[in-house]
Write a protein that holds these residues in place. Structure first.
Motif, PDB file in Angstrom:
ATOM      1  N   LYS A 193      -1.852   2.385  -3.109  1.00  0.00           N
ATOM      2  CA  LYS A 193      -2.142   4.002  -3.119  1.00  0.00           C
ATOM      3  C   LYS A 193      -3.173   4.682  -3.404  1.00  0.00           C
ATOM      4  N   ALA A 194      -2.999   5.047  -4.415  1.00  0.00           N
ATOM      5  CA  ALA A 194      -3.990   6.106  -4.917  1.00  0.00           C
ATOM      6  C   ALA A 194      -5.386   5.472  -5.015  1.00  0.00           C
ATOM      7  N   LEU A 195      -5.942   3.454  -4.652  1.00  0.00           N
ATOM      8  CA  LEU A 195      -7.510   3.134  -5.078  1.00  0.00           C
ATOM      9  C   LEU A 195      -7.544   3.389  -3.558  1.00  0.00           C
ATOM     10  N   LEU A 196      -6.857   2.830  -3.299  1.00  0.00           N
ATOM     11  CA  LEU A 196      -7.096   2.970  -0.978  1.00  0.00           C
ATOM     12  C   LEU A 196      -7.268   4.822  -0.931  1.00  0.00           C
ATOM     13  N   ASP A 197      -5.821   5.825  -1.122  1.00  0.00           N
ATOM     14  CA  ASP A 197      -6.738   7.007  -1.141  1.00  0.00           C
ATOM     15  C   ASP A 197      -8.023   7.653  -1.211  1.00  0.00           C
ATOM     16  N   HIS A 198      -8.002   6.895  -2.493  1.00  0.00           N
ATOM     17  CA  HIS A 198      -9.452   6.960  -3.394  1.00  0.00           C
ATOM     18  C   HIS A 198     -11.211   7.036  -2.677  1.00  0.00           C
ATOM     19  N   ASP A 199     -10.785   5.898  -1.071  1.00  0.00           N
ATOM     20  CA  ASP A 199     -11.248   5.352  -0.517  1.00  0.00           C
ATOM     21  C   ASP A 199     -12.482   6.256  -0.286  1.00  0.00           C
ATOM     22  N   GLN A 200     -13.861   5.326   0.478  1.00  0.00           N
ATOM     23  CA  GLN A 200     -15.002   6.082   0.714  1.00  0.00           C
ATOM     24  C   GLN A 200     -15.070   5.782   1.741  1.00  0.00           C
ATOM     25  N   GLY A 201     -14.567   5.718   2.935  1.00  0.00           N
ATOM     26  CA  GLY A 201     -14.878   5.476   4.308  1.00  0.00           C
ATOM     27  C   GLY A 201     -15.137   3.951   4.027  1.00  0.00           C
ATOM     28  N   GLY A 202     -15.354   3.658   5.736  1.00  0.00           N
ATOM     29  CA  GLY A 202     -15.709   2.522   5.821  1.00  0.00           C
ATOM     30  C   GLY A 202     -14.216   1.552   6.758  1.00  0.00           C
ATOM     31  N   SER A 203     -14.284   0.551   6.529  1.00  0.00           N
ATOM     32  CA  SER A 203     -12.846  -0.104   7.451  1.00  0.00           C
ATOM     33  C   SER A 203     -12.121  -0.101   6.338  1.00  0.00           C
ATOM     34  N   SER A 204     -10.773  -0.230   6.883  1.00  0.00           N
ATOM     35  CA  SER A 204      -9.688  -0.597   5.793  1.00  0.00           C
ATOM     36  C   SER A 204      -9.295  -1.373   5.357  1.00  0.00           C
ATOM     37  N   PRO A 205      -8.927  -1.964   3.757  1.00  0.00           N
ATOM     38  CA  PRO A 205      -8.422  -3.270   3.618  1.00  0.00           C
ATOM     39  C   PRO A 205      -7.633  -3.689   4.388  1.00  0.00           C
ATOM     40  N   ALA A 253       0.916  -1.085  -0.011  1.00  0.00           N
ATOM     41  CA  ALA A 253       0.043   0.054   0.450  1.00  0.00           C
ATOM     42  C   ALA A 253       0.778   1.382   0.199  1.00  0.00           C
ATOM     43  N   GLU A 254       1.907   1.265   0.506  1.00  0.00           N
ATOM     44  CA  GLU A 254       2.785   2.545   0.580  1.00  0.00           C
ATOM     45  C   GLU A 254       4.218   2.065  -0.384  1.00  0.00           C
ATOM     46  N   THR A 255       3.930   1.623  -1.393  1.00  0.00           N
ATOM     47  CA  THR A 255       4.821   1.442  -2.446  1.00  0.00           C
ATOM     48  C   THR A 255       4.688   1.384  -3.532  1.00  0.00           C
ATOM     49  N   VAL A 256       3.549   0.488  -3.835  1.00  0.00           N
ATOM     50  CA  VAL A 256       2.897   0.436  -5.500  1.00  0.00           C
ATOM     51  C   VAL A 256       1.830   1.388  -5.885  1.00  0.00           C
ATOM     52  N   GLU A 257       2.268   2.454  -6.215  1.00  0.00           N
ATOM     53  CA  GLU A 257       1.374   4.120  -6.629  1.00  0.00           C
ATOM     54  C   GLU A 257       0.291   3.866  -6.971  1.00  0.00           C
ATOM     55  N   PRO A 258      -0.313   2.735  -8.253  1.00  0.00           N
ATOM     56  CA  PRO A 258      -1.896   3.036  -8.321  1.00  0.00           C
ATOM     57  C   PRO A 258      -2.870   2.504  -7.049  1.00  0.00           C
ATOM     58  N   GLY A 265      -0.754  -7.023 -12.070  1.00  0.00           N
ATOM     59  CA  GLY A 265       0.475  -6.757 -12.741  1.00  0.00           C
ATOM     60  C   GLY A 265       0.482  -5.624 -14.022  1.00  0.00           C
ATOM     61  N   VAL A 266      -0.310  -4.833 -14.106  1.00  0.00           N
ATOM     62  CA  VAL A 266       0.095  -3.941 -14.848  1.00  0.00           C
ATOM     63  C   VAL A 266       0.440  -3.055 -13.641  1.00  0.00           C
ATOM     64  N   PHE A 267      -0.496  -2.695 -12.781  1.00  0.00           N
ATOM     65  CA  PHE A 267       0.191  -2.178 -11.229  1.00  0.00           C
ATOM     66  C   PHE A 267       1.506  -1.986 -11.356  1.00  0.00           C
ATOM     67  N   LEU A 268       2.139  -2.379 -11.820  1.00  0.00           N
ATOM     68  CA  LEU A 268       3.845  -2.787 -11.606  1.00  0.00           C
ATOM     69  C   LEU A 268       4.690  -1.736 -12.334  1.00  0.00           C
ATOM     70  N   SER A 269       3.443  -1.808 -13.367  1.00  0.00           N
ATOM     71  CA  SER A 269       4.255  -0.529 -14.626  1.00  0.00           C
ATOM     72  C   SER A 269       5.075   0.382 -13.962  1.00  0.00           C
ATOM     73  N   LYS A 270       5.773   0.665 -14.489  1.00  0.00           N
ATOM     74  CA  LYS A 270       6.355   2.069 -14.418  1.00  0.00           C
ATOM     75  C   LYS A 270       5.875   3.540 -14.690  1.00  0.00           C
ATOM     76  N   ASP A 271       5.267   3.327 -16.375  1.00  0.00           N
ATOM     77  CA  ASP A 271       4.785   3.684 -16.919  1.00  0.00           C
ATOM     78  C   ASP A 271       3.009   3.941 -16.483  1.00  0.00           C
ATOM     79  N   GLN A 272       2.921   5.277 -15.646  1.00  0.00           N
ATOM     80  CA  GLN A 272       1.120   5.408 -16.086  1.00  0.00           C
ATOM     81  C   GLN A 272      -0.045   4.180 -15.588  1.00  0.00           C
ATOM     82  N   PRO A 273       1.051   3.414 -14.707  1.00  0.00           N
ATOM     83  CA  PRO A 273      -0.466   2.012 -14.182  1.00  0.00           C
ATOM     84  C   PRO A 273      -1.748   2.164 -14.480  1.00  0.00           C
ATOM     85  N   LEU A 274      -2.381   2.917 -13.799  1.00  0.00           N
ATOM     86  CA  LEU A 274      -3.602   3.156 -13.733  1.00  0.00           C
ATOM     87  C   LEU A 274      -4.241   3.388 -15.023  1.00  0.00           C
TER      88      LEU A 274
END
Length: 431
Positions: free
Chosen positions: A95-107, A88-93, A256-265
């Motif tokens: 982090k983006a998915l989790l930061d975009h969370d709408q509340g509730g219990s965290s993953p 969650a701290e090192t894989v940017e996309p 697998g795409v989430f581990l890409s260096k270029d624009q993974p999302l």
């Protein structure tokens, strides 16, 4: 087909992994192990070692071997949480998915409540022992699955189910000949039958060894299915696939795409949209929404191009047209005399046409001879989308080839032989 797995027979590939793990950690029998005739093979408390391997392989057991052993210091929820925090701290996309969370219990909190018995703990420990990034994949799919489930409005119980299914989705691969799983090795379509069974094996293991809700095992079984029927192992479509299965399927596809260096999302969004109808709209929208939040930051990481993209577009365009022509000749000819054989070709034509439409939507088919002009332009955004689209279409054509090759196993030999040229063409490899 690939060799069948039953819980009371010891799988040689899994047993070999257990034996290799026993050279690093203590593994003990948690109960007496008997064969199907009632003969004791291993006493409770015995340390598992190589000297037991032949004895265990030679017999059917009265109970699953997996449920009768435990590894000391094996994977537990704390270890999963530690890995989840790192991802969650090192894989940017992510982090983006989790930061975009709408509340509730965290993953992360949800994963801390996960429970699994000694069999799953041993399997996850073997996965962890398999390499630095082996456990990461399951944790990554689990985190993405939780985030997507929340965005679809699924409750906490369903989120836990997809969390477990995501974590365990590939355990069936532990029972497959490693020769077919080597990273970097491209499998021929006829070899794919050895791999395509892993979702079913995973389902059987979870159903037989854990006391989880049925939806967990079902989602594992469905994690390579597609809404349009183009997935495996069953080729299920639409409402025949559970919502949990759809969630894990999307999470697995984009992990697998989430581990890409270029624009993974952005890559993930394009991959999900390339063939409309493969995935639920709400899941595609969830990824698109997360990408919009980081679009400016991702765009700053401009991808580079090798110069071979224009050639790839031209050859892909030609291959699709050749495949369509070959499939139509088969459909209209007399080489295929059975209804199942004709159905195989009809389904292939629909999927090839879908790939052709994807190429059209990306604007790459209208003037394939002008591809060099496209790839010499300075429109990095256009180039990026073109490269992703080509990669995804290539992958889908190979998927059609694999599906034909698998279905051909049930046909008469002359019909199977008639389909082989189409399989080779779609796969893009020399025969």
């Amino acid at each position: 087909m690939a060799e069948e797995h039953t819980l009371n027979s010891v799988n040689r590939y899994y047993l070999d992994k257990v034996m290799r793990l026993s050279e690093q950690r203590d593994i003990k029998a948690t109960e007496d192990i008997f064969d199907a005739r009632g003969m004791k093979l291993v006493a409770k408390g015995t340390t598992v070692s190589r000297k037991l391997q032949e004895r265990l392989m030679a017999r059917q057991l009265s109970k699953p071997f997996e449920s009768s052993i435990a590894v000391e210091g094996g994977i537990d929820p704390d270890a999963i949480v530690t890995e989840a925090k790192r991802v969650a701290e090192t894989v940017e996309p992510v982090k983006a998915l989790l930061d975009h969370d709408q509340g509730g219990s965290s993953p992360i909190r949800l994963l801390s409540d996960a429970r699994f018995g000694s069999a799953m703990s041993t399997m996850l420990t073997i996965v962890q022992d398999g390499g630095a990034h082996a456990l990461q994949h399951g944790v990554l799919v689990s985190l993405i699955s939780i985030a997507l489930a929340k965005k679809c409005g699924l409750g906490v119980g369903d989120q836990m189910n997809v969390a477990l299914a995501g974590l365990l989705h590939d355990i069936g691969e532990l029972y497959i000949d490693p020769e077919y799983l080597h990273s970097g090795r491209r499998l021929y379509p006829h070899e794919w039958r050895h791999v395509v069974v892993h979702p079913r094996i995973g389902q059987m293991l979870i159903e037989g060894l854990e006391n989880y809700p049925a939806t967990v095992a079902r989602a594992v079984f469905e994690h390579h299915e597609r809404l349009d029927g183009g997935g495996y192992p069953r080729g299920s479509a639409g409402k025949a696939i559970s919502m949990e299965g759809q969630v894990v399927a999307v999470a697995e596809m984009i992990s697998g795409v989430f581990l890409s260096k270029d624009q993974p999302l952005k890559r993930a969004e394009l991959a999900l949209k390339i063939v409309p109808g493969e995935h639920p709209h709400q899941l595609v929208s969830a990824v698109s929404s997360a990408w919009q939040q980081v679009a400016a930051r991702e765009a700053a990481a401009a991808p580079s191009f090798s110069g071979e993209e224009a050639y790839t577009v031209r050859t892909l365009y030609a291959r699709i047209n050749q495949a369509l022509e070959a499939a139509q000749v088969l459909r209209e000819g007399s080489n295929l005399h059975s209804a199942p054989a004709r159905q195989v070709v009809a389904a292939a034509i629909l999927r090839i046409q879908g790939a052709a439409r994807a190429l059209t939507s990306a604007g790459l088919d209208a003037c394939p001879d002008h591809a060099p002009d496209l790839f010499s332009a300075n429109r990095v955004d256009v180039l990026f989308e073109a490269v992703v689209v080509v990669r995804e279409i290539e992958w889908r054509l190979r998927g059609v080839a694999r599906d034909i090759a698998l279905r051909a196993l049930a046909l008469e030999q002359d019909e199977s032989d008639a389909l082989q040229a189409l399989v080779t063409l779609l796969d893009g490899q020399p025969s």
